[in-house]
Design an enzyme around this catalytic site. Sequence first.
Site, PDB file in Angstrom:
ATOM      1  N   SER A 140       0.664  -1.231  -0.065  1.00 53.30           N
ATOM      2  CA  SER A 140      -0.151  -0.075  -0.102  1.00 53.30           C
ATOM      3  C   SER A 140       1.000   1.375  -0.036  1.00 53.30           C
ATOM      4  O   SER A 140       2.054   1.346   0.497  1.00 53.30           O
ATOM      5  CB  SER A 140      -0.872   0.027   1.307  1.00 53.30           C
ATOM      6  OG  SER A 140      -1.331   1.099   1.470  1.00 53.30           O
ATOM      7  N   TYR A 150      -1.506  -0.375  10.334  1.00 49.92           N
ATOM      8  CA  TYR A 150      -1.957  -0.950   8.703  1.00 49.92           C
ATOM      9  C   TYR A 150      -0.359  -0.455   8.016  1.00 49.92           C
ATOM     10  O   TYR A 150      -0.052  -1.275   7.258  1.00 49.92           O
ATOM     11  CB  TYR A 150      -3.039  -0.201   8.404  1.00 49.92           C
ATOM     12  CG  TYR A 150      -3.103  -0.999   6.659  1.00 49.92           C
ATOM     13  CD1 TYR A 150      -3.945  -2.008   6.511  1.00 49.92           C
ATOM     14  CD2 TYR A 150      -2.977  -0.250   5.747  1.00 49.92           C
ATOM     15  CE1 TYR A 150      -4.216  -2.377   5.464  1.00 49.92           C
ATOM     16  CE2 TYR A 150      -3.161  -0.444   4.515  1.00 49.92           C
ATOM     17  CZ  TYR A 150      -3.937  -1.580   4.294  1.00 49.92           C
ATOM     18  OH  TYR A 150      -4.069  -2.071   2.930  1.00 49.92           O
TER      19      TYR A 150
END
Length: 253
Positions: A140, A150
Amino acid sequence: MGRPVALITGATSGLGAEFAQQLGRAQHDLVLVGRDVDRLEVKAVRLRNDFGIDVDVLPADLITDDGVATVAARLADPAVPVSVLVNNAGFSLVKAFEKNTVQDEAEHLRILAQTPMELTHAVLPGMLERGNGRIINVSSVSAFIPRGTYGAAKAWGLSFSRFANLRYSPRGVKVTAICPGFVHTEFHERMGADMGGVKPWMWLEVGQVVREGLAANAAGKAVSIPSRRYRVLMGLAKLVPDGLAAAAGNRGR
């Protein structure tokens, strides 16, 4: 000689489903991994009919030891070697770190970092022995900024892919981290995030993300940041304070 085999985790929707679509179109036989058996079967039937390929369904919960062991065993099976591994399964947590339970955070870290590591470790010896293989880790743009746990877990995948590609590409195994931004999938809906504030120009289509990622991997690149606009944004992120970068990407993929 048989068709190459691609194993895709999180294959029922979003990027995983698109990887299956594009690799199936390129005449790869497929192994689809996910928790929802019914959705996997529906996807498998469609892919078989559309592309005339073999598609196996492998139900597994990749947060559990048993689930990971099941998939690892398939990856290590020399009788039906896997040529392409796509580590795509994952989720994000909506609440702040201090408001999540340790169990929530442990499972989050497991699915985003430990599971891809274990599956890569399972498939790699066979690929190295054959002198050929492709591994794609879905990371990501959050990996480039301080964006909660995350982003921290995705940063592990990014760093690992860079290391692995450097070490193993001379031996025929290409490893790539694909780092998308906001993508039109079920990802944010499943995590219950409000995405109303995201500007339309920041959204990417799954087809583009997968297409660019597969091309980067085929070319031996360790990192793929789909779209020019996100490549520019990540270049700028290196120049601004961490607080500003984190605020700008607070709800990204």
